[in-house]
Scaffold this motif. Structure first.
Motif, PDB file in Angstrom:
ATOM      1  N   LYS A 119      26.382  57.727  43.801  1.00 39.48           N
ATOM      2  CA  LYS A 119      27.271  58.775  43.305  1.00 39.48           C
ATOM      3  C   LYS A 119      28.455  58.190  42.541  1.00 39.48           C
ATOM      4  N   ILE A 120      29.113  57.182  43.115  1.00 38.80           N
ATOM      5  CA  ILE A 120      30.301  56.663  42.428  1.00 38.80           C
ATOM      6  C   ILE A 120      29.929  55.878  41.174  1.00 38.80           C
ATOM      7  N   ARG A 121      28.762  55.254  41.174  1.00 37.04           N
ATOM      8  CA  ARG A 121      28.313  54.545  39.973  1.00 37.04           C
ATOM      9  C   ARG A 121      27.922  55.535  38.869  1.00 37.04           C
ATOM     10  N   GLY A 128      38.067  37.048  48.917  1.00 35.35           N
ATOM     11  CA  GLY A 128      36.764  36.614  49.415  1.00 35.35           C
ATOM     12  C   GLY A 128      35.779  37.758  49.619  1.00 35.35           C
ATOM     13  N   ASP A 129      35.064  37.709  50.749  1.00 31.85           N
ATOM     14  CA  ASP A 129      34.052  38.721  51.055  1.00 31.85           C
ATOM     15  C   ASP A 129      34.646  40.121  51.121  1.00 31.85           C
ATOM     16  N   TYR A 130      35.882  40.220  51.554  1.00 33.91           N
ATOM     17  CA  TYR A 130      36.508  41.531  51.689  1.00 33.91           C
ATOM     18  C   TYR A 130      36.782  42.151  50.316  1.00 33.91           C
ATOM     19  N   LEU A 131      37.203  41.354  49.367  1.00 36.82           N
ATOM     20  CA  LEU A 131      37.387  41.859  48.005  1.00 36.82           C
ATOM     21  C   LEU A 131      36.035  42.250  47.417  1.00 36.82           C
ATOM     22  N   ASN A 132      35.030  41.419  47.653  1.00 39.25           N
ATOM     23  CA  ASN A 132      33.691  41.744  47.157  1.00 39.25           C
ATOM     24  C   ASN A 132      33.187  43.060  47.733  1.00 39.25           C
ATOM     25  N   ALA A 133      33.511  43.344  48.994  1.00 40.03           N
ATOM     26  CA  ALA A 133      33.035  44.568  49.654  1.00 40.03           C
ATOM     27  C   ALA A 133      33.626  45.825  49.034  1.00 40.03           C
ATOM     28  N   ILE A 134      34.835  45.731  48.502  1.00 43.53           N
ATOM     29  CA  ILE A 134      35.468  46.922  47.907  1.00 43.53           C
ATOM     30  C   ILE A 134      35.325  46.957  46.391  1.00 43.53           C
ATOM     31  N   THR A 135      34.489  46.064  45.864  1.00 40.53           N
ATOM     32  CA  THR A 135      34.261  45.968  44.423  1.00 40.53           C
ATOM     33  C   THR A 135      32.791  46.210  44.128  1.00 40.53           C
ATOM     34  N   LEU A 136      32.512  47.094  43.175  1.00 43.49           N
ATOM     35  CA  LEU A 136      31.130  47.325  42.772  1.00 43.49           C
ATOM     36  C   LEU A 136      30.610  46.094  42.047  1.00 43.49           C
ATOM     37  N   ALA A 137      29.469  45.621  42.483  1.00 48.43           N
ATOM     38  CA  ALA A 137      28.845  44.481  41.815  1.00 48.43           C
ATOM     39  C   ALA A 137      28.182  44.967  40.538  1.00 48.43           C
ATOM     40  N   ASP A 138      28.099  44.078  39.571  1.00 47.61           N
ATOM     41  CA  ASP A 138      27.380  44.414  38.329  1.00 47.61           C
ATOM     42  C   ASP A 138      25.926  44.667  38.668  1.00 47.61           C
ATOM     43  N   GLU A 139      25.378  45.678  38.003  1.00 45.55           N
ATOM     44  CA  GLU A 139      23.958  45.982  38.254  1.00 45.55           C
ATOM     45  C   GLU A 139      23.064  45.118  37.427  1.00 45.55           C
ATOM     46  N   THR A 180      39.569  55.064  36.304  1.00 42.34           N
ATOM     47  CA  THR A 180      40.369  54.695  35.137  1.00 42.34           C
ATOM     48  C   THR A 180      40.221  53.198  34.889  1.00 42.34           C
ATOM     49  N   ASP A 181      40.681  52.730  33.756  1.00 43.23           N
ATOM     50  CA  ASP A 181      40.637  51.294  33.457  1.00 43.23           C
ATOM     51  C   ASP A 181      41.418  50.496  34.498  1.00 43.23           C
ATOM     52  N   ALA A 182      42.510  51.063  34.990  1.00 42.83           N
ATOM     53  CA  ALA A 182      43.342  50.365  35.982  1.00 42.83           C
ATOM     54  C   ALA A 182      42.600  50.149  37.298  1.00 42.83           C
ATOM     55  N   ASP A 183      41.588  50.976  37.587  1.00 44.21           N
ATOM     56  CA  ASP A 183      40.836  50.835  38.832  1.00 44.21           C
ATOM     57  C   ASP A 183      39.885  49.650  38.801  1.00 44.21           C
ATOM     58  N   GLY A 184      39.519  49.208  37.617  1.00 47.21           N
ATOM     59  CA  GLY A 184      38.557  48.121  37.519  1.00 47.21           C
ATOM     60  C   GLY A 184      37.256  48.504  38.190  1.00 47.21           C
ATOM     61  N   ALA A 185      36.685  47.593  38.961  1.00 53.40           N
ATOM     62  CA  ALA A 185      35.419  47.841  39.645  1.00 53.40           C
ATOM     63  C   ALA A 185      35.617  48.182  41.123  1.00 53.40           C
ATOM     64  N   LEU A 186      36.867  48.420  41.534  1.00 53.26           N
ATOM     65  CA  LEU A 186      37.124  48.767  42.939  1.00 53.26           C
ATOM     66  C   LEU A 186      36.469  50.103  43.276  1.00 53.26           C
ATOM     67  N   ILE A 187      36.120  50.292  44.544  1.00 51.68           N
ATOM     68  CA  ILE A 187      35.532  51.555  44.968  1.00 51.68           C
ATOM     69  C   ILE A 187      36.590  52.528  45.471  1.00 51.68           C
ATOM     70  N   VAL A 188      37.781  52.034  45.770  1.00 55.19           N
ATOM     71  CA  VAL A 188      38.898  52.873  46.206  1.00 55.19           C
ATOM     72  C   VAL A 188      40.079  52.620  45.272  1.00 55.19           C
ATOM     73  N   ARG A 189      40.865  53.652  45.058  1.00 57.10           N
ATOM     74  CA  ARG A 189      42.069  53.484  44.233  1.00 57.10           C
ATOM     75  C   ARG A 189      43.086  52.739  45.089  1.00 57.10           C
ATOM     76  N   TRP A 190      43.261  51.460  44.807  1.00 55.31           N
ATOM     77  CA  TRP A 190      44.083  50.588  45.640  1.00 55.31           C
ATOM     78  C   TRP A 190      45.562  50.860  45.406  1.00 55.31           C
ATOM     79  N   LEU A 243      33.124  57.353  39.480  1.00 54.12           N
ATOM     80  CA  LEU A 243      34.173  57.877  40.344  1.00 54.12           C
ATOM     81  C   LEU A 243      34.780  56.794  41.217  1.00 54.12           C
ATOM     82  N   ILE A 244      35.926  57.115  41.783  1.00 55.41           N
ATOM     83  CA  ILE A 244      36.616  56.229  42.715  1.00 55.41           C
ATOM     84  C   ILE A 244      37.143  57.077  43.866  1.00 55.41           C
TER      85      ILE A 244
END
Length: 161
Positions: free
Chosen positions: A107-109, A150-161, A131-141, A113-114
């Protein structure tokens, strides 16, 4: 002087000897939660991601009450937690959680959405256009909160498909 936790190897040894996190914590005059967090961050509890870690990856003070109006058990909150657990490699997720995580990511991809949060709003959690400011994060930080690494940043960031 305040006692501190021993090194990770000692914590792992004590855990493998059958002591609970609470029992280990009592030895060092800290909470069982502190022991759990140390073992989780150290990678020992890698397979089952602790609630503490998930809670810390959700960057808001989420309304959690036993009364009606609590936000932590809304459908979107549950999907977000399932997604984070999956992203951190939790192999204890059941089929329902895995499906919720996959639906959430799709859904978010697909809709770009964020996740946002407003403690005063009914349900609290929402989805808004990315928005552009959100980058690839899944939550508006929040701007006033430091991003994990590390792993925690990766967990809240959408990986490239």
């Amino acid at each position: 002087m305040e006692k501190r936790l021993p090194d990770l190897n000692t914590l792992i040894r004590l855990s493998q000897q059958g002591l609970t996190d609470e029992q280990i914590g009592k030895r060092y005059e800290v909470s069982g939660q502190a022991v759990n967090k140390a073992l989780t961050l150290g990678g020992y509890y890698r397979r089952q991601v602790s609630k503490t870690v998930i809670t810390e990856l959700i960057p808001w003070d989420v309304l959690t009450t036993k009364e009606k109006g609590s936000h932590h058990n809304t459908y979107l909150a549950k999907q977000l937690r399932a997604y984070l657990r999956a992203a951190l490699g939790d192999d204890q997720l059941n089929e329902t959680h895995l499906l919720a995580a996959a639906r959430f990511e799709k859904k978010i991809r697909d809709k770009n959405l964020i996740v946002t949060y407003d403690r005063e709003a009914a349900g609290g959690f929402g989805l808004e256009p990315r928005t552009d400011a959100d980058g690839a994060l899944i939550v508006r930080w929040p701007k006033d909160r430091e991003l994990p690494d590390g792993d925690y940043l990766n967990a809240i960031t959408l990986a490239d498909e």
